[in-house]
Design a protein around this motif. Structure first.
Motif, mmCIF file in Angstrom:
data_model
loop_
_atom_site.group_PDB
_atom_site.id
_atom_site.type_symbol
_atom_site.label_atom_id
_atom_site.label_comp_id
_atom_site.label_asym_id
_atom_site.label_seq_id
_atom_site.Cartn_x
_atom_site.Cartn_y
_atom_site.Cartn_z
ATOM 1 N N ASP A 28 84.650 12.176 5.158
ATOM 2 C CA ASP A 28 85.370 10.933 5.431
ATOM 3 C C ASP A 28 86.547 10.720 4.471
ATOM 4 O OD1 ASP A 28 86.186 8.424 6.171
ATOM 5 O OD2 ASP A 28 84.216 7.479 5.986
ATOM 6 N N LYS A 29 87.746 10.890 5.006
ATOM 7 C CA LYS A 29 88.987 10.646 4.255
ATOM 8 C C LYS A 29 89.703 9.400 4.768
ATOM 9 C CE LYS A 29 88.920 14.763 2.113
ATOM 10 N NZ LYS A 29 88.877 14.933 0.636
ATOM 11 N N GLY A 226 91.429 18.926 1.664
ATOM 12 C CA GLY A 226 90.475 19.622 0.814
ATOM 13 C C GLY A 226 89.236 18.769 0.600
ATOM 14 N N ILE A 227 88.290 19.300 -0.166
ATOM 15 C CA ILE A 227 86.989 18.639 -0.352
ATOM 16 C C ILE A 227 86.672 18.588 -1.837
ATOM 17 C CG2 ILE A 227 84.518 18.741 0.215
ATOM 18 C CD1 ILE A 227 85.296 20.356 2.723
ATOM 19 N N LYS A 229 84.294 17.876 -5.333
ATOM 20 C CA LYS A 229 82.909 18.196 -5.728
ATOM 21 C C LYS A 229 81.962 17.069 -5.320
ATOM 22 C CE LYS A 229 81.301 21.111 -8.143
ATOM 23 N NZ LYS A 229 81.008 21.200 -9.566
ATOM 24 N N GLU A 230 82.404 15.837 -5.497
ATOM 25 C CA GLU A 230 81.581 14.689 -5.090
ATOM 26 C C GLU A 230 81.268 14.738 -3.597
ATOM 27 O OE1 GLU A 230 81.913 9.775 -4.973
ATOM 28 O OE2 GLU A 230 83.496 10.978 -5.908
ATOM 29 N N GLU A 231 82.268 15.082 -2.794
ATOM 30 C CA GLU A 231 82.058 15.164 -1.342
ATOM 31 C C GLU A 231 81.157 16.336 -0.973
ATOM 32 O OE1 GLU A 231 86.357 13.140 -0.070
ATOM 33 O OE2 GLU A 231 86.203 15.300 -0.409
ATOM 34 N N VAL A 232 81.290 17.450 -1.692
ATOM 35 C CA VAL A 232 80.414 18.605 -1.444
ATOM 36 C C VAL A 232 78.958 18.214 -1.659
ATOM 37 C CG1 VAL A 232 79.752 20.892 -2.297
ATOM 38 C CG2 VAL A 232 82.166 20.335 -2.002
ATOM 39 N N MET A 272 93.508 14.924 -11.851
ATOM 40 C CA MET A 272 93.111 16.333 -11.839
ATOM 41 C C MET A 272 91.720 16.529 -11.226
ATOM 42 S SD MET A 272 95.484 18.468 -13.113
ATOM 43 C CE MET A 272 94.757 19.792 -14.070
ATOM 44 N N VAL A 273 91.455 15.797 -10.152
ATOM 45 C CA VAL A 273 90.196 15.986 -9.443
ATOM 46 C C VAL A 273 90.168 17.402 -8.869
ATOM 47 C CG1 VAL A 273 91.170 14.978 -7.324
ATOM 48 C CG2 VAL A 273 88.691 15.091 -7.612
ATOM 49 N N ASP A 274 89.030 18.086 -9.053
ATOM 50 C CA ASP A 274 88.878 19.434 -8.520
ATOM 51 C C ASP A 274 88.751 19.387 -7.004
ATOM 52 O OD1 ASP A 274 89.029 20.659 -10.945
ATOM 53 O OD2 ASP A 274 86.891 21.085 -11.146
ATOM 54 N N ILE A 275 89.512 20.249 -6.317
ATOM 55 C CA ILE A 275 89.483 20.311 -4.862
ATOM 56 C C ILE A 275 89.011 21.697 -4.426
ATOM 57 C CG2 ILE A 275 90.834 20.098 -2.735
ATOM 58 C CD1 ILE A 275 90.746 17.491 -4.230
ATOM 59 N N PHE A 276 88.011 21.729 -3.538
ATOM 60 C CA PHE A 276 87.580 22.977 -2.921
ATOM 61 C C PHE A 276 88.497 23.314 -1.744
ATOM 62 C CE2 PHE A 276 83.782 21.837 -5.158
ATOM 63 C CZ PHE A 276 82.991 22.970 -5.282
ATOM 64 N N ASN A 277 88.744 24.614 -1.567
ATOM 65 C CA ASN A 277 89.426 25.075 -0.363
ATOM 66 C C ASN A 277 88.506 24.802 0.829
ATOM 67 O OD1 ASN A 277 90.131 26.814 1.838
ATOM 68 N ND2 ASN A 277 91.345 28.061 0.444
ATOM 69 N N PRO A 278 88.895 23.924 1.762
ATOM 70 C CA PRO A 278 87.963 23.522 2.821
ATOM 71 C C PRO A 278 87.652 24.635 3.812
ATOM 72 C CG PRO A 278 90.132 22.576 3.225
ATOM 73 C CD PRO A 278 90.183 23.212 1.864
ATOM 74 N N PHE A 279 88.648 25.479 4.116
ATOM 75 C CA PHE A 279 88.436 26.571 5.063
ATOM 76 C C PHE A 279 87.364 27.533 4.543
ATOM 77 C CE2 PHE A 279 89.507 30.852 6.620
ATOM 78 C CZ PHE A 279 89.476 30.637 7.990
ATOM 79 N N SER A 280 87.493 27.931 3.284
ATOM 80 C CA SER A 280 86.528 28.858 2.690
ATOM 81 C C SER A 280 85.159 28.217 2.535
ATOM 82 C CB SER A 280 87.038 29.337 1.330
ATOM 83 O OG SER A 280 88.204 30.106 1.480
ATOM 84 N N LEU A 281 85.137 26.981 2.029
ATOM 85 C CA LEU A 281 83.859 26.312 1.780
ATOM 86 C C LEU A 281 83.049 26.159 3.065
ATOM 87 C CD1 LEU A 281 82.034 24.703 -0.265
ATOM 88 C CD2 LEU A 281 83.173 22.654 0.620
ATOM 89 N N ILE A 282 83.691 25.665 4.118
ATOM 90 C CA ILE A 282 82.965 25.411 5.361
ATOM 91 C C ILE A 282 82.507 26.715 6.002
ATOM 92 C CG2 ILE A 282 83.227 24.495 7.711
ATOM 93 C CD1 ILE A 282 84.890 22.225 6.453
ATOM 94 N N ASN A 283 83.345 27.737 5.942
ATOM 95 C CA ASN A 283 82.923 29.039 6.459
ATOM 96 C C ASN A 283 81.749 29.607 5.674
ATOM 97 O OD1 ASN A 283 84.560 30.529 8.738
ATOM 98 N ND2 ASN A 283 86.043 29.258 7.637
ATOM 99 N N ALA A 284 81.809 29.493 4.354
ATOM 100 C CA ALA A 284 80.731 30.017 3.514
ATOM 101 C C ALA A 284 79.418 29.296 3.795
ATOM 102 C CB ALA A 284 81.104 29.874 2.038
#
Length: 363
Positions: A28-29, A226-227, A229-232, A272-284
């Motif tokens: 949710d963004k 992007g996503i 860490k909190e959202e993950v 400087m919030v850490d952002i995950f690459n969403p394409f890689s994360l969701i595929n993984a």
């Protein structure tokens, strides 16, 4: 282990409506999106690397501006939006426009024809693309009584693909002609949002639309794509548990592995919030495997124009430094390899001191 069989991850899906109607997981963004649409500037440009969720963001904005309230039930925006005004939306996806003037004109001709049909507009045979774009903006405003939202996704795609070819100047000439209308039609427009990877400042939208606000480095929009860490941890616990089980890890070890592979992007030195690459994360998480999804999904065509023997030389750019004036405002054609590697996602912001950004490999 938490059951994951009934959960659907949106692998490769860029339609917000499909994600919501078909029950795919949606991070949710909508609170950030509402702030952008209602409290932000009128003309906005957002740069993010490819496969970082720009098209889903544009699709969500389209659903919002067309008043599709039912798609947002249960999301943060429902606490913020009270009116749900339905507006005309003109959306261009420039990734479909090719890299030659003929294909660019053909795409614009076809998309304008669709809008002309929607608003019962009949162009004169002698009308230019700019004339037709203007008539669509004005006509949709006059017919609905509502200012128009204009969404331009991957604006730089034809310019990227044509750069350093004989077609580039002809493509930029079309851009200058057509998109100058955006500034001329200001009073008919509610919101203009443009996404891309790279900036071609002097030769395209940025020269004709000098009131375009670059929100790419703004702290309030650092996590709009992007996503985090909190959202993950909030949204993907079942999938993380499954990944851990498959590999004999604890939950925390699985999070650490995902972080090492896919996290580490920063888009604002003020946030400087850490952002995950969403394409890689969701595929993984969909595959329960750690792989190099993003880099293997097709590098942007500009890379060889900047960096020879990419894999060998990428390490040379770790611990780079760039002045804020270059990274925030420069044209990609004059900013050097470091600027392009940042914009395309191979480097990210690691630090900032006194007007200088420090860049490095994200993960």
């Amino acid at each position: 282990m938490v059951e994951t069989n009934n959960r659907r991850l949106p692998v490769g899906i860029q339609s917000f409506e499909e994600i919501r109607k078909e029950g795919y997981l949606y991070v949710d963004k909508t609170d950030i999106i509402w702030q952008l649409a209602q409290k932000g500037k009128k003309y906005n440009y957002l740069s993010r690397p490819r496969r970082f969720g720009k098209s889903v963001l544009v699709d969500t904005l389209e659903a919002y501006f067309t008043g599709k309230k039912e798609l947002f039930e249960g999301l943060k925006i429902m606490q913020m939006e009270k009116e749900w005004v339905k507006r005309p939306v003109i959306r261009l996806d420039m990734s479909r426009a090719g890299a030659e003037p003929d294909t660019l004109r053909s795409y614009l001709n076809n998309i304008f024809r669709q809008y002309e049909k929607e608003y019962s507009l009949v162009p004169n045979p002698t009308d230019s693309l700019a004339d037709r774009f203007n008539a669509i903006i004005v006509g949709s405003y006059e017919q609905t009584g509502q200012q128009v939202a204009i969404l331009i996704d991957e604006y730089d795609s034809p310019l990227q693909h044509s750069w350093k070819t004989p077609h580039h100047e002809a493509c930029t000439s079309i851009y200058r002609e057509v998109f100058a209308i955006l500034k001329a039609d200001d009073k008919y427009e509610k919101f203009v949002f443009i996404t891309g990877i790279t900036k071609f400042t002097q030769i395209s939208l940025f020269s004709v639309l000098n009131n375009l606000s670059n929100i790419s480095f703004e702290p309030e929009y650092a996590a709009i794509c992007g996503i985090t860490k909190e959202e993950v941890l909030r949204d993907f616990k079942p999938e993380i548990s499954k990944l851990a089980s498959r590999n004999g890890w604890t939950f925390d070890e699985a999070v650490a592995q995902l972080t090492a592979y896919y996290d580490g992007y920063h888009f604002s030195h003020e946030n400087m919030v850490d952002i995950f690459n969403p394409f890689s994360l969701i595929n993984a998480l969909a595959d329960s495997k750690l792989r190099n999804y993003w880099a293997s999904s097709g590098a942007t065509s500009l890379l060889p124009k900047f960096v020879d023997d990419m894999e060998v030389r990428l390490a040379d750019f770790d611990h780079s430094a760039l002045l804020s004036t270059i990274i925030e405002t420069s044209d990609v054609t004059g900013g050097g390899a470091e600027l392009f590697l940042y914009q395309s996602g191979y480097l990210t912001i690691k630090g900032y001191i006194n007007g200088t950004y420090f860049l490095g490999i994200p993960n």
